[in-house]
Design a protein around this motif. Structure first.
Motif, PDB file in Angstrom:
ATOM      1  N   LEU A   1      -5.558  21.241  -2.109  1.00  0.00           N
ATOM      2  CA  LEU A   1      -6.234  21.106  -0.816  1.00  0.00           C
ATOM      3  C   LEU A   1      -5.229  21.100   0.335  1.00  0.00           C
ATOM      4  CD1 LEU A   1      -9.013  18.448  -1.539  1.00  0.00           C
ATOM      5  CD2 LEU A   1      -9.180  20.924  -1.548  1.00  0.00           C
TER       6      LEU A   1
ATOM      7  N   GLU B   1      -8.950  30.555  18.809  1.00  0.00           N
ATOM      8  CA  GLU B   1     -10.344  30.509  19.271  1.00  0.00           C
ATOM      9  C   GLU B   1     -11.221  30.167  18.081  1.00  0.00           C
ATOM     10  OE1 GLU B   1     -11.706  30.913  22.198  1.00  0.00           O
ATOM     11  OE2 GLU B   1     -10.493  32.244  23.439  1.00  0.00           O
ATOM     12  N   LEU B   2     -12.186  29.291  18.305  1.00  0.00           N
ATOM     13  CA  LEU B   2     -13.077  28.936  17.200  1.00  0.00           C
ATOM     14  C   LEU B   2     -14.228  29.932  17.116  1.00  0.00           C
ATOM     15  CD1 LEU B   2     -13.449  25.086  16.992  1.00  0.00           C
ATOM     16  CD2 LEU B   2     -12.905  26.655  15.153  1.00  0.00           C
TER      17      LEU B   2
ATOM     18  N   LEU C   1      -5.199  32.542   4.324  1.00  0.00           N
ATOM     19  CA  LEU C   1      -4.956  33.827   3.672  1.00  0.00           C
ATOM     20  C   LEU C   1      -4.068  34.705   4.542  1.00  0.00           C
ATOM     21  CD1 LEU C   1      -8.435  34.813   2.219  1.00  0.00           C
ATOM     22  CD2 LEU C   1      -6.368  34.318   0.959  1.00  0.00           C
ATOM     23  N   GLN C   2      -4.388  34.724   5.838  1.00  0.00           N
ATOM     24  CA  GLN C   2      -3.607  35.555   6.752  1.00  0.00           C
ATOM     25  C   GLN C   2      -2.156  35.072   6.787  1.00  0.00           C
ATOM     26  OE1 GLN C   2      -5.417  35.905  10.597  1.00  0.00           O
ATOM     27  NE2 GLN C   2      -3.974  37.484  11.252  1.00  0.00           N
TER      28      GLN C   2
ATOM     29  N   SER D   1      -4.895  23.517   3.550  1.00  0.00           N
ATOM     30  CA  SER D   1      -5.033  22.882   4.866  1.00  0.00           C
ATOM     31  C   SER D   1      -3.811  23.167   5.720  1.00  0.00           C
ATOM     32  CB  SER D   1      -5.217  21.377   4.719  1.00  0.00           C
ATOM     33  OG  SER D   1      -6.253  21.112   3.823  1.00  0.00           O
TER      34      SER D   1
ATOM     35  N   LYS E   1      -6.383  37.244  15.065  1.00  0.00           N
ATOM     36  CA  LYS E   1      -6.516  36.231  14.011  1.00  0.00           C
ATOM     37  C   LYS E   1      -7.893  36.289  13.362  1.00  0.00           C
ATOM     38  CE  LYS E   1      -3.217  32.788  15.624  1.00  0.00           C
ATOM     39  NZ  LYS E   1      -3.028  31.363  15.922  1.00  0.00           N
ATOM     40  N   ALA E   2      -7.922  35.999  12.067  1.00  0.00           N
ATOM     41  CA  ALA E   2      -9.178  35.913  11.319  1.00  0.00           C
ATOM     42  C   ALA E   2      -9.867  34.587  11.695  1.00  0.00           C
ATOM     43  CB  ALA E   2      -8.887  35.959   9.819  1.00  0.00           C
ATOM     44  N   PRO E   3     -11.122  34.373  11.284  1.00  0.00           N
ATOM     45  CA  PRO E   3     -11.734  33.060  11.476  1.00  0.00           C
ATOM     46  C   PRO E   3     -10.865  31.973  10.834  1.00  0.00           C
ATOM     47  CG  PRO E   3     -13.362  34.617  10.698  1.00  0.00           C
ATOM     48  CD  PRO E   3     -12.062  35.319  10.674  1.00  0.00           C
ATOM     49  N   TRP E   4     -10.924  30.771  11.362  1.00  0.00           N
ATOM     50  CA  TRP E   4      -9.953  29.742  10.968  1.00  0.00           C
ATOM     51  C   TRP E   4      -9.876  29.494   9.473  1.00  0.00           C
ATOM     52  CZ3 TRP E   4     -11.723  25.232   8.621  1.00  0.00           C
ATOM     53  CH2 TRP E   4     -13.064  24.947   8.759  1.00  0.00           C
ATOM     54  N   TYR E   5     -11.029  29.596   8.765  1.00  0.00           N
ATOM     55  CA  TYR E   5     -10.978  29.275   7.328  1.00  0.00           C
ATOM     56  C   TYR E   5     -10.288  30.378   6.531  1.00  0.00           C
ATOM     57  CZ  TYR E   5     -15.393  31.420   8.637  1.00  0.00           C
ATOM     58  OH  TYR E   5     -16.333  32.198   9.245  1.00  0.00           O
ATOM     59  N   PHE E   6     -10.063  31.551   7.154  1.00  0.00           N
ATOM     60  CA  PHE E   6      -9.308  32.605   6.471  1.00  0.00           C
ATOM     61  C   PHE E   6      -7.866  32.676   6.957  1.00  0.00           C
ATOM     62  CE2 PHE E   6     -13.458  35.090   5.629  1.00  0.00           C
ATOM     63  CZ  PHE E   6     -13.635  34.406   4.446  1.00  0.00           C
TER      64      PHE E   6
END
Lengths: 260, 242
Positions: free
Chosen positions: B210, B241-242, B158-159, B214, B150-155
């Motif tokens: 938004l 994972e954060l 997009l994933q 979200s 997984k990409a970082p949570w904010y991406f």
């Protein structure tokens, strides 16, 4: 014996009393513990001195001396913009600490973090703070944007500051993303692999962008150095410039937007 | 008292005498001129000079700046060659805003709030960091792809889009349009009102925008398991994972 003891105790008390008087009467004591002593000529609360607090401080001078009454309402801004800035400072401070113990090479990065967490005083705590503050900053910048939109604060004369703000949001994401790779663990490697694969889909120059960012066709030690430089130097540099414009425009556009 | 230097005093006296001498003959001209243009407060001798200058033939046809470097012959009274170009009434350029605003001092009213907010966030970060450790998984290994990656949570939004659309659309077109619309918002939204009841469309659009991201981020974070397949975190556990 008892008679002897009493005067001795009294003498000691007197001496102590004298010493206390001397210390408290000294210039050093009174200049440290005088109320308002951080101001050279003392501080008493008057409109004039309230203005001087702002005018005579390079830091507080970001603010005007006075603001509209509604602008200090916490329920209006929720402090989100200010907190984003504060988190940036917190991240800078904790980040500098981390830089002392970290080498951006594939062979050393992970070990350095491991050592930092186990052998360096407060190392684990500061790394935790850096990580959580970073996530918090992404969140607070995002919420700040939502707040500004719902208040219609992007309308004239603040249109351009909104543009700067959206830029700052993207730079925040990039800062967070470049920092994500640095621990060089499985999480970092594969999150960044997924992220940069997405970048490769950009039309025309996607592959080139990916190549420049990775410093090669695959993630490796060159990528680590590149992202480290971006993370600790280049992006903060750019962000500081954009923040300066952002804050300056807030004041030039007449402070924060008015009551609804 | 300091004495006025001799030459200055002489000059002032000469000027005063000259002014008195001029006032008498021009008084006759001033009266009709003032009558002609009701509220005109331009002294008549200035007007005279202006018309005189206009009547004179231009020094040379080609030189536009001829008036500035006027020859001595065309200079006005007393050898000066200033010329009245225009008279601007004070009201038209000095836009005084006298409406008082209700303001408070930044210290202590704003700084105190900022300080407390910063303190609260520092405390929160500190306490959270004491009790929750940042993740540090095992050393990066190119031969062991974690499932899911997984990409970082904010991406993750997009994933998540990538599972639904062609990469060109999911990775470039949709976020690109979203971003451009976001940047251009102040230039597209021409509604001057800031009141929520006047901006129902803008507010709904932004809320949908938004919420869109979200919800995608939430799905990507909590509802995607091995193989990035849809799961329920309460059945299959958390892959985040954060």
């Amino acid at each position: 014996m008892a008679d002897d003891k009493k005067p001795a105790g009294q003498a000691l008390q007197e001496q102590l009393g004298q010493l206390t008087e001397q210390v408290q009467g000294s210039q050093a004591w009174s200049s440290i513990f005088r109320p308002g002593s951080i101001f050279r000529k003392g501080y008493n609360d008057s409109p004039r001195n309230r203005s001087y607090v702002i005018m005579n401080s390079v830091l507080y001078h970001l603010h005007p001396v006075k603001v509209k009454r509604h602008a200090v309402k916490v329920s209006y801004t929720l402090c989100l913009g200010g907190l984003s800035f504060f988190l940036f400072i917190l991240l800078t401070v904790t980040g500098i600490f981390l830089m002392f113990f970290y080498r951006p090479t594939a062979a050393q990065a992970w070990d350095d973090i491991q050592t930092l967490q186990t052998a360096v005083g407060f190392g684990l705590l500061v790394r935790n703070m850096h990580r959580w503050a970073a996530h918090l900053m992404v969140l607070s910048v995002f919420l700040h944007m939502a707040r500004v939109f719902y208040h219609g604060a992007y309308k004239p004369p603040r249109e351009f500051n909104w543009v700067i703000g959206v830029m700052l949001l993207q730079f925040t994401l990039l800062l967070s993303f470049t920092g994500y790779l640095l621990p060089w663990d499985q999480l970092a490697l594969w999150a960044v692999t997924v992220g940069t694969n997405m970048m490769g889909f950009t039309p025309v120059f996607g592959e080139q962008v990916r190549f420049v960012l990775l410093g090669g066709v695959e993630i490796g030690t060159d990528t680590l150095l590149r992202w480290y430089t971006l993370h600790v130097l280049m992006l903060p540099f750019v962000v500081v410039i954009f923040m300066a414009i952002h804050f300056w425009r807030v004041r030039k556009d007449g402070g924060i937007s008015g009551p609804l | 008292m300091t004495e006025i230097p001799e030459h200055l005093r002489k000059r002032a006296e000469a000027a005063k005498a000259k002014a008195q001498g001029e006032a008498a003959p021009s008084a006759g001209d001033a009266a009709p001129a003032a009558a002609a243009s009701g509220d005109d407060k331009i002294p008549s001798h200035l007007l005279d000079r202006g018309t005189a200058a206009a009547d004179q033939p231009a020094p040379s046809a080609g030189s536009a700046g001829g008036g500035l470097a006027a020859p001595a012959g065309s200079s006005g009274p007393d050898g000066h060659n200033q010329r009245l170009l225009t008279v601007v009434k004070s009201g038209s350029i000095q836009d005084t805003k006298a409406t008082p605003q209700d303001k408070v001092h930044v210290w202590p009213h704003l700084l105190l709030a900022e300080f407390l907010a910063a303190l609260a966030v520092t405390l929160f970060t500190l306490l959270f960091s004491i009790f929750v450790n940042a993740p540090l998984l095992e050393l990066a290994d190119f031969n062991k792809t974690p499932n899911p990656s997984k990409a970082p949570w904010y991406f993750l939004g997009l994933q998540e889009l990538l599972t639904m659309f062609h990469p060109m659309v999911a990775g470039v077109t949709i976020p690109g349009i979203g971003l451009i619309v976001l940047v251009m918002a102040p230039y597209m939204d021409k509604n001057p009102s800031k009141r929520p009841e006047d901006r129902k469309f803008a507010i709904s659009l932004m809320t949908v925008h938004l919420m869109f991201w979200s919800v995608l981020v939430m799905i990507g974070s909590f509802f995607r398991g091995p193989g990035f397949n849809f799961i329920f975190p309460w059945n299959s556990g958390l892959f985040f994972e954060l």
